[in-house]
Design an enzyme around this catalytic site. Structure first.
Site, PDB file in Angstrom:
ATOM      1  N   SER A   1      24.150 -24.735  96.027  1.00 25.75           N
ATOM      2  CA  SER A   1      24.060 -24.349  97.428  1.00 25.75           C
ATOM      3  C   SER A   1      25.446 -23.903  97.876  1.00 25.75           C
ATOM      4  O   SER A   1      26.388 -24.687  97.848  1.00 25.75           O
ATOM      5  CB  SER A   1      23.577 -25.561  98.231  1.00 25.75           C
ATOM      6  OG  SER A   1      23.623 -25.306  99.612  1.00 25.75           O
TER       7      SER A   1
ATOM      8  N   LYS B   1      21.693 -20.637  96.188  1.00 20.55           N
ATOM      9  CA  LYS B   1      21.187 -20.716  97.569  1.00 20.55           C
ATOM     10  C   LYS B   1      22.366 -20.420  98.480  1.00 20.55           C
ATOM     11  O   LYS B   1      23.450 -20.975  98.275  1.00 20.55           O
ATOM     12  CB  LYS B   1      20.629 -22.115  97.805  1.00 20.55           C
ATOM     13  CG  LYS B   1      20.530 -22.563  99.258  1.00 20.55           C
ATOM     14  CD  LYS B   1      19.700 -23.838  99.357  1.00 20.55           C
ATOM     15  CE  LYS B   1      20.257 -24.814 100.385  1.00 20.55           C
ATOM     16  NZ  LYS B   1      19.482 -26.075 100.433  1.00 20.55           N
TER      17      LYS B   1
ATOM     18  N   LYS C   1      23.795 -20.277 102.483  1.00 20.56           N
ATOM     19  CA  LYS C   1      23.548 -20.714 103.850  1.00 20.56           C
ATOM     20  C   LYS C   1      23.616 -19.490 104.758  1.00 20.56           C
ATOM     21  O   LYS C   1      24.517 -18.653 104.598  1.00 20.56           O
ATOM     22  CB  LYS C   1      24.609 -21.732 104.264  1.00 20.56           C
ATOM     23  CG  LYS C   1      24.513 -23.042 103.491  1.00 20.56           C
ATOM     24  CD  LYS C   1      23.258 -23.814 103.895  1.00 20.56           C
ATOM     25  CE  LYS C   1      23.231 -25.191 103.240  1.00 20.56           C
ATOM     26  NZ  LYS C   1      22.078 -25.976 103.708  1.00 20.56           N
TER      27      LYS C   1
ATOM     28  N   ASP D   1      19.114 -20.610 103.275  1.00 17.63           N
ATOM     29  CA  ASP D   1      18.839 -21.815 104.066  1.00 17.63           C
ATOM     30  C   ASP D   1      19.506 -21.674 105.433  1.00 17.63           C
ATOM     31  O   ASP D   1      20.725 -21.503 105.513  1.00 17.63           O
ATOM     32  CB  ASP D   1      19.380 -23.048 103.328  1.00 17.63           C
ATOM     33  CG  ASP D   1      19.025 -24.364 104.022  1.00 17.63           C
ATOM     34  OD1 ASP D   1      18.362 -24.337 105.082  1.00 17.63           O
ATOM     35  OD2 ASP D   1      19.407 -25.431 103.486  1.00 17.63           O
TER      36      ASP D   1
ATOM     37  N   GLU E   1      14.615 -21.220 103.646  1.00 20.01           N
ATOM     38  CA  GLU E   1      14.525 -22.638 103.975  1.00 20.01           C
ATOM     39  C   GLU E   1      14.809 -22.860 105.464  1.00 20.01           C
ATOM     40  O   GLU E   1      15.826 -22.375 105.991  1.00 20.01           O
ATOM     41  CB  GLU E   1      15.555 -23.383 103.095  1.00 20.01           C
ATOM     42  CG  GLU E   1      15.381 -24.884 103.029  1.00 20.01           C
ATOM     43  CD  GLU E   1      16.427 -25.507 102.088  1.00 20.01           C
ATOM     44  OE1 GLU E   1      16.884 -24.843 101.130  1.00 20.01           O
ATOM     45  OE2 GLU E   1      16.813 -26.665 102.330  1.00 20.01           O
TER      46      GLU E   1
ATOM     47  N   ASP F   1      12.622 -28.082 105.004  1.00 22.04           N
ATOM     48  CA  ASP F   1      13.532 -29.175 104.661  1.00 22.04           C
ATOM     49  C   ASP F   1      13.480 -30.177 105.819  1.00 22.04           C
ATOM     50  O   ASP F   1      12.657 -31.109 105.811  1.00 22.04           O
ATOM     51  CB  ASP F   1      14.947 -28.604 104.424  1.00 22.04           C
ATOM     52  CG  ASP F   1      16.025 -29.655 104.220  1.00 22.04           C
ATOM     53  OD1 ASP F   1      15.742 -30.853 104.356  1.00 22.04           O
ATOM     54  OD2 ASP F   1      17.184 -29.281 103.933  1.00 22.04           O
TER      55      ASP F   1
ATOM     56  N   LYS G   1      13.795 -34.515  99.986  1.00 25.68           N
ATOM     57  CA  LYS G   1      15.035 -35.292 100.002  1.00 25.68           C
ATOM     58  C   LYS G   1      14.656 -36.727 100.296  1.00 25.68           C
ATOM     59  O   LYS G   1      14.006 -37.000 101.315  1.00 25.68           O
ATOM     60  CB  LYS G   1      15.970 -34.800 101.116  1.00 25.68           C
ATOM     61  CG  LYS G   1      16.641 -33.469 100.855  1.00 25.68           C
ATOM     62  CD  LYS G   1      17.564 -33.083 102.001  1.00 25.68           C
ATOM     63  CE  LYS G   1      18.170 -31.712 101.760  1.00 25.68           C
ATOM     64  NZ  LYS G   1      18.857 -31.194 102.963  1.00 25.68           N
TER      65      LYS G   1
ATOM     66  N   GLY H   1      19.486 -31.692  98.227  1.00 25.08           N
ATOM     67  CA  GLY H   1      20.652 -32.574  98.099  1.00 25.08           C
ATOM     68  C   GLY H   1      21.348 -32.706  99.432  1.00 25.08           C
ATOM     69  O   GLY H   1      21.115 -31.909 100.354  1.00 25.08           O
TER      70      GLY H   1
END
Ligand code: OSB
Ligand code: MG
Length: 369
Positions: free
Chosen positions: A135, A161, A163, A188, A213, A238, A262, A290
């Site tokens: 990420s 991934k 952000k 995400d 996400e 998420d 998670k 995570g």
């Protein structure tokens, strides 16, 4: 398995590189370790709540209080013999899933050690190696982002991934795709958008993303379903996916097609496995998210990710991607083919170094039967 003693430690560890999301930038991580003792054996769990309530309302301070005043006394008073009993006993207490999960994880580690088995065997997992993903936070410049992605790809990560947030989204995906046309890529948003942004979000359909996400806030299953109707890219929940019951509603509404699991967010392993099994029944793939855990929390995640419906690459990376020196020995490493091997020693199967824990400790408290 009579629990005789429980220790809480508040730790702070600096990241090797700042981590920035739509929620803000952080240079270090503050979190709680839970250690439970029984008959000369111990178990470790990690509470993933942060110092500041940005990802969710929980913080290290609220988790500490809830553990001290409600969860730990429950363990001592009710004579827990199985981690599943804890799940039942703490159900009446509203919320605070990260506090509950940290304690449950410690009990699972101890329980598995007492049985002489690695956690994945106790959970009924199958995979021996799990695909590693990384990420990548928001960077100061696009060049810096591309450089970081390149170096993670060189190391062998199977998917990237990134952000996103308003103004760091469509243009960024364009640049990343131009440079890396064939990689497995997902984004995400950590809830940074609203349905007013639908036209921007719909442009993300052009970049062959594995998923988007959490575009909208945690509570907003309905607007996720409106957006999913208009997009071909799967949405993944998420922050919203807090329990099996909520996941059922999300799937019935069509709010997403993928679930990020998670343990901290859902309140423990028992709930995480319920979500996993339910999604499997519904043919919905899940993957393991995570929270920038230390090797202790990450080892717990690795064992969970051995279950059969964990079908997409995870936010599980090598220790050195997060911390210069992890709390465990040996550190978590990635194989040359972009996977992480599942530990075979009893419990979490990795070995916490007490001296390193001591070095990072800000606060410590012992509770006895
Ligand atoms: O949204 O998945 C998230 C880290 C902290 C809080 C929320 C998230 C994340 C990550 C990092 O994306 C995942 C990791 O631990 O590698
Ligand atoms: Mg996320």
């Amino acid at each position: 398995m009579k629990i005789e003693r429980i220790e809480l430690s508040l730790l702070e560890m600096p990241y090797v590189h700042y981590f920035e999301t739509s929620l803000g930038r952080e240079e270090s991580r503050t979190f709680i370790l839970v250690k439970v003792f029984s008959g000369g054996e111990f178990g470790y769990g990690e509470v993933v709540a942060d110092q500041i309530p940005l990802y969710s309302y929980e913080t290290t301070s609220t988790a500490w209080i809830v553990l001290k005043e409600f969860l730990i006394p429950t363990v001592f008073e009710s004579g827990i013999t199985d981690p599943k009993d804890l799940y039942d006993r703490v159900q009446p207490f509203k919320g605070h899933p990260m506090a509950k999960a940290g304690l449950e994880l410690a009990l699972w580690d101890l329980f598995a050690k007492a049985k002489g088995k690695p956690l994945w065997k106790i959970y009924g997992g199958e995979k021996q190696e799990i695909p590693a993903g990384v990420s990548v936070g928001i960077q100061d410049s696009v060049e810096q982002l591309l450089d970081r992605i390149r170096s993670f790809l060189d190391e062998g990560y199977q998917r990237i991934k990134i952000k996103i947030k308003p103004e760091w989204d469509v243009r960024i995906c364009e640049e990343v795709r131009k440079e890396f046309p064939d990689i497995r890529l997902q984004v995400d948003a950590n809830g940074a958008y609203s349905l007013k942004d639908r036209e921007t979000l719909k442009k993300l359909d052009d970049f062959d993303l594995l998923m988007i996400e959490q575009p909208f806030p945690a509570y907003d299953l309905w607007d996720h379903s409106r957006l999913q109707m208009e997009m071909k890219t799967p949405l993944c929940l998420d922050e919203s996916a807090v329990s099996q019951d909520t996941v059922r509603k999300a799937l019935e509404m069509g709010s997403c097609r993928i679930i990020n699991i998670k343990v901290g967010r859902v309140g423990g392993i028992v709930e995480a496995i319920k979500i996993h099994d339910f999604c499997q029944q519904k043919n919905v793939p899940v993957w393991c998210g995570g929270m920038l855990e230390s090797g202790i929390g990450r080892a717990h995640n690795i064992h969970l990710a051995t279950l059969s419906n964990f079908a997409l690459p995870h936010d599980l990376s090598a220790s050195k991607r997060y911390y210069k020196q992890d709390l465990i020995e040996p550190p978590i490493e990635m194989t040359s083919h972009g996977t992480i091997e599942v530990p075979h020693s009893p419990g979490i199967g990795v070995f916490p170094k007490e001296d390193r824990i001591k070095q990072a400790v800000l606060k410590h408290e012992v509770f006895s039967l």
